[in-house]
Design a protein around this motif. Structure first.
Motif, PDB file in Angstrom:
ATOM      1  N   MET A   1       0.899  -1.139  -0.018  1.00 35.61           N
ATOM      2  CA  MET A   1       0.024  -0.079   0.210  1.00 35.61           C
ATOM      3  C   MET A   1       0.978   1.316   0.076  1.00 35.61           C
ATOM      4  O   MET A   1       1.376   1.725   1.120  1.00 35.61           O
ATOM      5  N   LYS A   2       0.975   1.907  -1.324  1.00 34.63           N
ATOM      6  CA  LYS A   2       1.931   3.029  -1.337  1.00 34.63           C
ATOM      7  C   LYS A   2       1.044   4.363  -0.719  1.00 34.63           C
ATOM      8  O   LYS A   2      -0.015   4.623  -1.432  1.00 34.63           O
ATOM      9  N   VAL A   3       1.601   4.841   0.075  1.00 37.62           N
ATOM     10  CA  VAL A   3       1.020   6.186   0.802  1.00 37.62           C
ATOM     11  C   VAL A   3       1.626   7.250   0.088  1.00 37.62           C
ATOM     12  O   VAL A   3       2.780   7.629   0.623  1.00 37.62           O
ATOM     13  N   THR A   4       0.802   8.204  -0.353  1.00 30.73           N
ATOM     14  CA  THR A   4       1.406   9.639  -1.018  1.00 30.73           C
ATOM     15  C   THR A   4       0.883  10.757  -0.212  1.00 30.73           C
ATOM     16  O   THR A   4       0.088  10.738   0.818  1.00 30.73           O
ATOM     17  N   ALA A   5       1.771  11.649  -0.173  1.00 29.18           N
ATOM     18  CA  ALA A   5       1.663  12.748   0.488  1.00 29.18           C
ATOM     19  C   ALA A   5       0.009  13.422   0.635  1.00 29.18           C
ATOM     20  O   ALA A   5      -0.691  13.866   1.592  1.00 29.18           O
ATOM     21  N   LYS A   6      -0.445  13.310  -0.580  1.00 25.77           N
ATOM     22  CA  LYS A   6      -1.916  13.900  -0.738  1.00 25.77           C
ATOM     23  C   LYS A   6      -2.880  12.734  -0.097  1.00 25.77           C
ATOM     24  O   LYS A   6      -4.261  13.594   0.193  1.00 25.77           O
ATOM     25  N   MET A   7      -2.480  11.786   0.303  1.00 23.09           N
ATOM     26  CA  MET A   7      -3.505  10.770   0.686  1.00 23.09           C
ATOM     27  C   MET A   7      -3.607  11.144   2.316  1.00 23.09           C
ATOM     28  O   MET A   7      -4.594  10.708   2.975  1.00 23.09           O
ATOM     29  N   ASP A 194      -1.597  -8.456  14.220  1.00 26.06           N
ATOM     30  CA  ASP A 194      -1.290  -9.635  13.153  1.00 26.06           C
ATOM     31  C   ASP A 194       0.227  -9.510  12.738  1.00 26.06           C
ATOM     32  O   ASP A 194       0.764  -8.742  12.075  1.00 26.06           O
ATOM     33  N   ASP A 195       0.810 -10.608  12.847  1.00 25.23           N
ATOM     34  CA  ASP A 195       2.230 -10.822  12.453  1.00 25.23           C
ATOM     35  C   ASP A 195       2.375 -11.379  11.119  1.00 25.23           C
ATOM     36  O   ASP A 195       3.719 -11.204  10.601  1.00 25.23           O
ATOM     37  N   ARG A 196       1.389 -11.863  10.402  1.00 26.63           N
ATOM     38  CA  ARG A 196       1.608 -12.381   9.191  1.00 26.63           C
ATOM     39  C   ARG A 196       1.669 -11.825   7.902  1.00 26.63           C
ATOM     40  O   ARG A 196       2.108 -12.062   6.972  1.00 26.63           O
ATOM     41  N   ALA A 197       1.547 -10.438   7.865  1.00 18.98           N
ATOM     42  CA  ALA A 197       1.642  -9.386   6.907  1.00 18.98           C
ATOM     43  C   ALA A 197       0.747  -9.993   5.797  1.00 18.98           C
ATOM     44  O   ALA A 197       1.446  -9.927   4.589  1.00 18.98           O
ATOM     45  N   ILE A 198      -0.292 -10.304   5.816  1.00 16.52           N
ATOM     46  CA  ILE A 198      -1.118 -10.848   4.952  1.00 16.52           C
ATOM     47  C   ILE A 198      -2.460  -9.866   4.430  1.00 16.52           C
ATOM     48  O   ILE A 198      -2.948 -10.035   3.348  1.00 16.52           O
ATOM     49  N   THR A 199      -2.334  -8.440   5.046  1.00 17.53           N
ATOM     50  CA  THR A 199      -3.498  -7.638   4.566  1.00 17.53           C
ATOM     51  C   THR A 199      -2.922  -6.650   3.433  1.00 17.53           C
ATOM     52  O   THR A 199      -1.665  -6.538   3.318  1.00 17.53           O
ATOM     53  N   GLU A 200      -3.968  -6.036   2.781  1.00 15.16           N
ATOM     54  CA  GLU A 200      -3.408  -5.046   1.756  1.00 15.16           C
ATOM     55  C   GLU A 200      -2.725  -3.792   2.589  1.00 15.16           C
ATOM     56  O   GLU A 200      -1.671  -3.323   2.075  1.00 15.16           O
ATOM     57  N   SER A 201      -3.148  -3.731   3.699  1.00 13.61           N
ATOM     58  CA  SER A 201      -2.703  -2.317   4.447  1.00 13.61           C
ATOM     59  C   SER A 201      -1.456  -2.411   4.894  1.00 13.61           C
ATOM     60  O   SER A 201      -0.361  -1.443   5.122  1.00 13.61           O
ATOM     61  N   ASP A 202      -1.001  -3.559   5.111  1.00 18.05           N
ATOM     62  CA  ASP A 202       0.306  -4.043   5.470  1.00 18.05           C
ATOM     63  C   ASP A 202       1.375  -4.520   4.582  1.00 18.05           C
ATOM     64  O   ASP A 202       2.105  -5.281   4.755  1.00 18.05           O
ATOM     65  N   THR A 203       0.992  -4.310   3.260  1.00  8.39           N
ATOM     66  CA  THR A 203       1.848  -4.953   2.040  1.00  8.39           C
ATOM     67  C   THR A 203       2.407  -3.726   1.769  1.00  8.39           C
ATOM     68  O   THR A 203       2.172  -2.759   0.821  1.00  8.39           O
ATOM     69  N   ASN A 204       3.806  -3.576   1.828  1.00  7.32           N
ATOM     70  CA  ASN A 204       4.727  -2.361   1.274  1.00  7.32           C
ATOM     71  C   ASN A 204       4.236  -1.175   1.733  1.00  7.32           C
ATOM     72  O   ASN A 204       4.201  -0.139   1.059  1.00  7.32           O
ATOM     73  N   ASN A 205       3.741  -1.060   2.886  1.00  8.69           N
ATOM     74  CA  ASN A 205       3.109   0.248   3.361  1.00  8.69           C
ATOM     75  C   ASN A 205       4.247   1.238   3.709  1.00  8.69           C
ATOM     76  O   ASN A 205       5.246   0.746   4.382  1.00  8.69           O
ATOM     77  N   ASN A 206       4.218   2.264   3.138  1.00  6.90           N
ATOM     78  CA  ASN A 206       5.456   3.194   3.470  1.00  6.90           C
ATOM     79  C   ASN A 206       4.852   4.449   4.316  1.00  6.90           C
ATOM     80  O   ASN A 206       5.478   5.803   4.029  1.00  6.90           O
ATOM     81  N   ALA A 207       3.656   4.404   4.836  1.00 15.02           N
ATOM     82  CA  ALA A 207       3.176   5.610   5.742  1.00 15.02           C
ATOM     83  C   ALA A 207       4.301   6.179   6.699  1.00 15.02           C
ATOM     84  O   ALA A 207       5.166   5.239   7.056  1.00 15.02           O
ATOM     85  N   PRO A 208       4.011   7.569   6.994  1.00 22.07           N
ATOM     86  CA  PRO A 208       4.792   8.068   8.244  1.00 22.07           C
ATOM     87  C   PRO A 208       4.862   7.134   9.613  1.00 22.07           C
ATOM     88  O   PRO A 208       3.913   6.726   9.652  1.00 22.07           O
ATOM     89  N   VAL A 209       5.572   7.313  10.618  1.00 21.00           N
ATOM     90  CA  VAL A 209       5.887   6.776  11.749  1.00 21.00           C
ATOM     91  C   VAL A 209       5.662   5.331  11.692  1.00 21.00           C
ATOM     92  O   VAL A 209       6.680   4.785  12.595  1.00 21.00           O
ATOM     93  N   TRP A 210       5.081   4.597  11.099  1.00 22.33           N
ATOM     94  CA  TRP A 210       5.090   3.045  11.266  1.00 22.33           C
ATOM     95  C   TRP A 210       4.602   2.660   9.822  1.00 22.33           C
ATOM     96  O   TRP A 210       3.505   2.916   9.338  1.00 22.33           O
ATOM     97  N   ASN A 211       5.588   1.812   9.255  1.00 19.43           N
ATOM     98  CA  ASN A 211       5.398   1.144   8.048  1.00 19.43           C
ATOM     99  C   ASN A 211       5.564  -0.312   8.185  1.00 19.43           C
ATOM    100  O   ASN A 211       5.696  -0.872   8.949  1.00 19.43           O
TER     101      ASN A 211
END
Length: 330
Positions: A1-7, A194-211
């Motif tokens: 889930m790539k997070v852009t500044a506009k989001m 959830d430790d499994r990294a199986i969700t969309e939001s936890d797939t390649n998430n680059n959001a601030p603070v915690w990714n």
């Protein structure tokens, strides 16, 4: 889930962009060590407040050591009061309970209660189940000493943010199954479950603070040799639980661009399907811990009002008698 500044919500965008630029991946071996060095001086620092007494107590463990615990009580208020046992965040690997003082004051200002916050063992000291055991022992100690502490033993609440939210969900499961103490209400805020990294939001998430990268390292530290296996118990990662029946009424919120979005939404749905009363808020344009990073932002105030309102409702309506297995609403 790539997070852009506009989001990112415009009121928290600047702090988020700066955090991502200057901090990057928060959870690395070097940064975890540095953060713990910087926060360690807070441990044991008693904050003075004209309306609240803040003290330290030491809860014994089975191994003859003790859990340092903060206890906050409103002054000049007649006991008994509800208890809110609070578990701090920090990816299971950083932090001290003193970090939550301002949040504790928000709860007490909304409805008088006694806040109890353990300095549980961090994953850098000892992996799972050390933190879970410390948090559960604090909960059990609260119940067993309710009279001396001035606590209503039928209104023992638990809560926490991030890893503390994960510990909240885990302790709720553990307490339900152990049947030694009944929890009347829980607040697992944007929980790390959830430790499994199986969700969309936890797939390649680059959001601030915690990714996603921070999340992988946080879980690796916490789970130790269990990491990457299918032997991880639900008490370590509550998203793995198969049975959510009998858990206490719940309130939580999460940002819609952070890694924990999907696992929180699924947790809420699992609770509802099990017949648990849940109040949930999805915060648009919000990254992890946005409420702590942006104290004056509109979205932070909305989230805080949501949580404290649900907490106030719990104080007025939710009860769990010790020795029984059902919840009651007044």
């Amino acid at each position: 889930m790539k997070v852009t500044a506009k989001m990112i919500d415009k009121d928290i965008r600047t702090n988020g962009v700066l955090a991502r630029f200057f901090v990057g991946n928060l959870f690395t071996k070097t940064k975890v060590s540095l953060i713990n060095k910087l926060t360690r001086p807070l441990a044991g620092l008693i904050f003075k407040d004209d309306s609240i007494d803040v003290t330290e107590l030491w809860i014994p463990r089975d191994n003859q050591t003790k859990i340092r615990t903060l206890v906050l009580k409103p002054k000049n208020v007649k006991a008994p009061l509800p208890a809110l046992v609070w578990f701090h965040g920090g990816g299971y690997g950083i932090g001290v309970p003193e970090m939550g003082i301002s949040r504790f004051k928000d709860f007490i200002a909304k409805r008088d209660c006694i806040m109890i916050a353990p300095n549980y063992r961090l994953s850098v000291e000892a992996p799972y189940p050390a933190a879970l055991n410390d948090c559960y022992e604090t909960l059990l100690w609260t119940k067993n000493n309710a009279s001396e502490l001035g606590i209503k033993d039928n209104q023992i609440f638990i809560g926490g943010d991030s890893a503390g939210g994960g510990l909240t969900a885990a302790v709720a499961l553990y307490a339900r199954d152990k049947k030694e103490v009944n929890v009347a209400f829980q607040m697992p805020m944007y929980p790390m479950i959830d430790d499994r990294a199986i969700t969309e939001s936890d797939t390649n998430n680059n959001a601030p603070v915690w990714n996603s990268a921070s999340n992988r390292y946080g879980w690796k530290l916490y789970l130790g040799n269990l990491y990457g296996t299918e032997n991880v118990p639900a008490y370590a990662a509550p998203a793995r639980a198969m049975d959510y029946k009998g858990l206490p009424p719940t309130a939580t919120f999460v940002g819609d661009i952070e890694p924990f979005r999907d696992e929180t939404i699924q947790y809420v749905e699992n609770l509802k399907k099990a017949g648990v009363k849940v109040d949930f808020m999805l915060c648009k344009g919000c990254y992890h811990a946005f409420d702590l990073c942006n104290p004056k932002a509109k979205v932070k105030i909305e989230a805080l009002n949501f949580l404290t309102d649900k907490y106030a409702y719990a104080v007025d309506n939710y009860f769990a008698e010790q020795g029984k297995i059902s919840f009651t609403t007044h």
